[in-house]
Motif scaffolding. Sequence first.
Motif, mmCIF file in Angstrom:
data_model
loop_
_atom_site.group_PDB
_atom_site.id
_atom_site.type_symbol
_atom_site.label_atom_id
_atom_site.label_comp_id
_atom_site.label_asym_id
_atom_site.label_seq_id
_atom_site.Cartn_x
_atom_site.Cartn_y
_atom_site.Cartn_z
ATOM 1 N N PHE A 131 0.768 -0.854 -0.191
ATOM 2 C CA PHE A 131 0.249 -0.221 -0.209
ATOM 3 C C PHE A 131 0.498 0.706 0.048
ATOM 4 C CE2 PHE A 131 -2.843 2.806 2.662
ATOM 5 C CZ PHE A 131 -3.567 3.349 1.590
ATOM 6 N N ASP A 132 0.840 2.034 -1.361
ATOM 7 C CA ASP A 132 1.610 3.047 -1.384
ATOM 8 C C ASP A 132 0.575 4.397 -0.936
ATOM 9 O OD1 ASP A 132 -0.403 3.647 -3.721
ATOM 10 O OD2 ASP A 132 1.266 3.105 -4.505
ATOM 11 N N GLY A 133 -0.320 4.499 -0.491
ATOM 12 C CA GLY A 133 -0.816 5.850 0.312
ATOM 13 C C GLY A 133 -2.338 5.774 -0.702
ATOM 14 N N HIS A 134 -1.911 4.813 -1.938
ATOM 15 C CA HIS A 134 -3.211 5.580 -2.926
ATOM 16 C C HIS A 134 -3.530 4.001 -3.729
ATOM 17 C CE1 HIS A 134 -5.720 6.927 -6.485
ATOM 18 N NE2 HIS A 134 -4.886 6.986 -7.158
ATOM 19 N N HIS A 135 -2.472 3.271 -4.466
ATOM 20 C CA HIS A 135 -2.950 2.351 -4.765
ATOM 21 C C HIS A 135 -2.171 0.907 -3.823
ATOM 22 C CE1 HIS A 135 -1.672 4.385 -7.991
ATOM 23 N NE2 HIS A 135 -2.577 4.331 -8.706
ATOM 24 N N LYS A 136 -3.026 -0.426 -3.824
ATOM 25 C CA LYS A 136 -3.382 -0.980 -3.410
ATOM 26 C C LYS A 136 -3.088 -2.532 -4.056
ATOM 27 C CE LYS A 136 -7.040 -0.071 0.218
ATOM 28 N NZ LYS A 136 -8.589 -0.149 0.539
ATOM 29 N N LEU A 137 -2.336 -2.880 -3.751
ATOM 30 C CA LEU A 137 -1.406 -3.879 -4.996
ATOM 31 C C LEU A 137 -1.039 -5.219 -4.163
ATOM 32 C CD1 LEU A 137 0.624 -1.677 -6.363
ATOM 33 C CD2 LEU A 137 -0.743 -2.292 -7.390
#
Length: 425
Positions: free
Chosen positions: A328-334
């Motif tokens: 999780f980069d703050g915007h995308h959940k991968l």
Amino acid sequence: MRSQDHPWYKSRGYIHFDLPIGVRQAEAIATSPKRVKRHSFYPFIAYEIKSKKVRKGEDGKSLAIKEKKRPVSYASHVDSHIYTYYTYMLNEAYEKFIKDIGVEENVMAFRKLGKSNIDFANDAFNKIIERQFCAAIAFDIEGFFDNLNHSILKESWSRVLGLKKLPDDHYNVFKSLTKFSKVYKDPLYEAFAISKNNPKKKNKRVCEPRDFRKVVRKNGLVEVNNTQKGIPQGSPISALLSNIYMVEFDQIVSSVMGEINGCYLRYCDDILCIVPLARKNEIIDRINKEIKKLNLNINTDKTKTSEYRVVKGQLTCDKPLQYLGFVFDGHHKLIRSAALARFSERMKSGVRLAKLTRIKYNRVRIRKGQPRQDVYKRKIYERYSHLGQRNFIRYGLRCAETMGSSAIKKQLKPFWARLQEEIEK
């Protein structure tokens, strides 16, 4: 009651030092404290599971593959039923206990919560989104099961039961898991000429009791844990005991998090703390201090901190959080890139094997004057595409749906083309 509907009885198909037993016999033994306290437990049969960990190389492009070994032990049939019954009993006491001390929302692993790692990771990411300005600190406990201190485990076990000391039957189960003995499967099978690939072909059990004494013990195949730490991984009760071991730690850390508007989550030996940015170093020191009280250590090399801030209306981070197989980069959940790389390698190997099998099959057809046949695609699609029901792609699509992540769908999209390319090579 049919065995498949039984609350704790489970039939096991492997061979061991004893023979399988039915529901009634298992109940008669496991539910009798008198019989359990006198029961002599067989050694565990042990082996290692080898898996490959795929990581990006130092250049950020190439793949570095590292082999990881995990020890697994499995108990005899009667012993397994005893462990399973005591897990069933202890679990009720444990669930009530953690509810009473207020940590039922903090502990996730090995509990019947109706959730998966997808849900747990998504919940954690959403907690970060709610807080916005925060630090997510991921800790990993070194050699968790191998380092559980026996005295602390016994004390925690008694505490969960609400007793000052373990009853005799519980104490005998405790001893079997702390002063446990094990026999490695490969030399054991060699000693009795048992096939590793089809062990049940000629055998209903590994050996008779007299042969256990004459061969297994006499040849020194039994290894005993004479240390004051460690329980076997793989027994029906080990997972629950690992949670019981941590009850005091869970209570203390949960209380600390409550005081600073933080969040504490533990999945077995993976600990995640979401805290205000200003409290980051304080919490790292506190976690290390509290874990040492349990005679455990945090793997500092695996302690990772991600700092989240809102910049120009967008939640961003200095380093994406990796948690339970997700990023999780703050915007995308991968999905973690390593998991995608592992699947890609499995897919390529699977297609290559299918093609080699078809070549071998076609040689036979040619000798018989029959036409060649193309690669049988149905099984390939079932295993490596969205057309299957239970595979990694389907898992990824569930992740995307649960997390509401279009980014995960983008990660999965290229695999169909890659699969077709591998088939056509």
